[in-house]
Motif scaffolding. Sequence first.
Motif, PDB file in Angstrom:
ATOM      1  N   ASN A 182       0.843  -1.191   0.000  1.00  0.00           N
ATOM      2  CA  ASN A 182       0.000   0.000   0.000  1.00  0.00           C
ATOM      3  C   ASN A 182       0.878   1.241   0.000  1.00  0.00           C
ATOM      4  N   VAL A 183       0.538   2.202  -0.872  1.00  0.00           N
ATOM      5  CA  VAL A 183       1.267   3.468  -0.924  1.00  0.00           C
ATOM      6  C   VAL A 183       0.248   4.600  -0.898  1.00  0.00           C
ATOM      7  N   ALA A 184       0.620   5.698  -0.243  1.00  0.00           N
ATOM      8  CA  ALA A 184      -0.331   6.791  -0.043  1.00  0.00           C
ATOM      9  C   ALA A 184       0.420   8.100   0.132  1.00  0.00           C
ATOM     10  N   GLY A 185      -0.319   9.192   0.003  1.00  0.00           N
ATOM     11  CA  GLY A 185       0.249  10.500   0.281  1.00  0.00           C
ATOM     12  C   GLY A 185       0.423  10.723   1.768  1.00  0.00           C
ATOM     13  N   PRO A 186       1.118  11.791   2.149  1.00  0.00           N
ATOM     14  CA  PRO A 186       1.425  12.013   3.562  1.00  0.00           C
ATOM     15  C   PRO A 186       0.284  12.630   4.363  1.00  0.00           C
ATOM     16  N   ASP A 187      -0.768  13.124   3.681  1.00  0.00           N
ATOM     17  CA  ASP A 187      -1.822  13.864   4.373  1.00  0.00           C
ATOM     18  C   ASP A 187      -3.206  13.285   4.076  1.00  0.00           C
ATOM     19  N   VAL A 188      -4.076  13.334   5.081  1.00  0.00           N
ATOM     20  CA  VAL A 188      -5.461  12.886   4.946  1.00  0.00           C
ATOM     21  C   VAL A 188      -6.365  14.114   4.859  1.00  0.00           C
ATOM     22  N   PHE A 189      -7.301  14.075   3.910  1.00  0.00           N
ATOM     23  CA  PHE A 189      -8.274  15.147   3.739  1.00  0.00           C
ATOM     24  C   PHE A 189      -9.679  14.575   3.704  1.00  0.00           C
ATOM     25  N   ALA A 190     -10.658  15.331   4.207  1.00  0.00           N
ATOM     26  CA  ALA A 190     -12.037  15.099   3.811  1.00  0.00           C
ATOM     27  C   ALA A 190     -12.174  15.653   2.396  1.00  0.00           C
ATOM     28  N   ALA A 227      -4.881   4.730   3.826  1.00  0.00           N
ATOM     29  CA  ALA A 227      -3.885   3.663   3.956  1.00  0.00           C
ATOM     30  C   ALA A 227      -3.661   3.318   5.423  1.00  0.00           C
ATOM     31  N   GLY A 228      -3.409   2.057   5.696  1.00  0.00           N
ATOM     32  CA  GLY A 228      -3.191   1.591   7.058  1.00  0.00           C
ATOM     33  C   GLY A 228      -1.783   1.885   7.546  1.00  0.00           C
ATOM     34  N   PRO A 229      -1.463   1.425   8.743  1.00  0.00           N
ATOM     35  CA  PRO A 229      -0.151   1.716   9.349  1.00  0.00           C
ATOM     36  C   PRO A 229       1.019   1.066   8.616  1.00  0.00           C
ATOM     37  N   ASP A 230       0.735   0.068   7.771  1.00  0.00           N
ATOM     38  CA  ASP A 230       1.814  -0.598   7.041  1.00  0.00           C
ATOM     39  C   ASP A 230       2.148   0.105   5.727  1.00  0.00           C
ATOM     40  N   ALA A 231       1.440   1.170   5.403  1.00  0.00           N
ATOM     41  CA  ALA A 231       1.609   1.813   4.096  1.00  0.00           C
ATOM     42  C   ALA A 231       2.942   2.541   3.993  1.00  0.00           C
ATOM     43  N   HIS A 232       3.435   2.598   2.773  1.00  0.00           N
ATOM     44  CA  HIS A 232       4.606   3.424   2.453  1.00  0.00           C
ATOM     45  C   HIS A 232       4.084   4.819   2.100  1.00  0.00           C
ATOM     46  N   LEU A 233       4.490   5.837   2.864  1.00  0.00           N
ATOM     47  CA  LEU A 233       4.002   7.192   2.629  1.00  0.00           C
ATOM     48  C   LEU A 233       4.925   7.931   1.675  1.00  0.00           C
ATOM     49  N   ALA A 234       4.321   8.533   0.659  1.00  0.00           N
ATOM     50  CA  ALA A 234       5.069   9.291  -0.341  1.00  0.00           C
ATOM     51  C   ALA A 234       5.448  10.664   0.219  1.00  0.00           C
ATOM     52  N   PRO A 235       6.451  11.316  -0.357  1.00  0.00           N
ATOM     53  CA  PRO A 235       6.943  12.573   0.221  1.00  0.00           C
ATOM     54  C   PRO A 235       6.176  13.823  -0.186  1.00  0.00           C
ATOM     55  N   THR A 236       5.416  13.773  -1.282  1.00  0.00           N
ATOM     56  CA  THR A 236       4.857  15.002  -1.848  1.00  0.00           C
ATOM     57  C   THR A 236       3.545  15.386  -1.170  1.00  0.00           C
ATOM     58  N   HIS A 237       3.484  16.610  -0.647  1.00  0.00           N
ATOM     59  CA  HIS A 237       2.269  17.141  -0.028  1.00  0.00           C
ATOM     60  C   HIS A 237       1.395  17.820  -1.076  1.00  0.00           C
ATOM     61  N   TYR A 238       0.074  17.678  -0.929  1.00  0.00           N
ATOM     62  CA  TYR A 238      -0.844  18.226  -1.929  1.00  0.00           C
ATOM     63  C   TYR A 238      -0.711  19.750  -2.062  1.00  0.00           C
ATOM     64  N   GLN A 239      -0.596  20.442  -0.936  1.00  0.00           N
ATOM     65  CA  GLN A 239      -0.508  21.900  -1.013  1.00  0.00           C
ATOM     66  C   GLN A 239       0.719  22.341  -1.797  1.00  0.00           C
ATOM     67  N   ASP A 240       1.841  21.636  -1.619  1.00  0.00           N
ATOM     68  CA  ASP A 240       3.052  21.970  -2.388  1.00  0.00           C
ATOM     69  C   ASP A 240       2.849  21.650  -3.870  1.00  0.00           C
ATOM     70  N   TRP A 241       2.237  20.501  -4.126  1.00  0.00           N
ATOM     71  CA  TRP A 241       2.045  20.075  -5.513  1.00  0.00           C
ATOM     72  C   TRP A 241       1.138  21.025  -6.262  1.00  0.00           C
TER      73      TRP A 241
END
Length: 246
Positions: A182-190, A227-241
């Motif tokens: 599992n891979v995901a971004g670093p931030d959670v949004f509604a 993503a769950g606790p086992d996920a690999h978190l990507a470095p890019t933040h949405y606000q920066d992108w």
Amino acid sequence: MKLTVIGGTGMIGSQVVQKLRAAGHEAVPAAPSTGVDLLTGDGLDQALEGADVVVNVSNSPTFDEASLGFFRTTMGNLLAAGERAGVRHQVVLSIVGVDQVPELDYYRAKALQEDLLRQGPTPYSIVRATQFFEFVNAILSWTSDDTTVRLPATRLQPMAAADVVDAVVDVATGAPLQGIRNVAGPDVFALDDLGRVTLAAQQDNRKVVTDDTAGMFAAVTGDVLIAGPDAHLAPTHYQDWIQSAR
């Protein structure tokens, strides 16, 4: 290493091919424009000849019930061709939480694709990614008019397509997982808040109205797309992108 990238001319696939080649691998894009038809199997044997790894980032042309038939047929053709070619590793790009949203035809179709891969004859890896930053504007467009964007408060953990590419390349050039990464971004949004962030960054004056019946993601409940606790978190933040995308 020789890798055949199914869907290798699309947004993700073309970047996967480029990154693999930059790392010194032989990467062959396979798509209708290169003479490969996944639905009929035409051109598959030639595209997979000598390949060590198949990376499948192809997509159904529709998101409705027809996507089930697309993935059933194309996975059958691809697994059979891979076995004939002696492929040693099949990799599929999928979606975080895909097996937990049976209300969505497309998610059921992707879950079927995963199941067919698991049952197939070749060692495999599944890369499950969250929603791409690049698709946020499309999601907003589904339920918008000139003044308002209606969005549910579904929780998402989106990521940049470039980070998805990095994850796919990393898995494809390693040993088969015989499971899921599992891979995901670093931030959670509604999703409604993500819409507000997006419109503000784009200086779009439309108003976001929270509507838990609006759009495809209204069918999603709870945190199944997080993503769950086992996920690999990507470095890019949405606000920066989104600022750099402007």
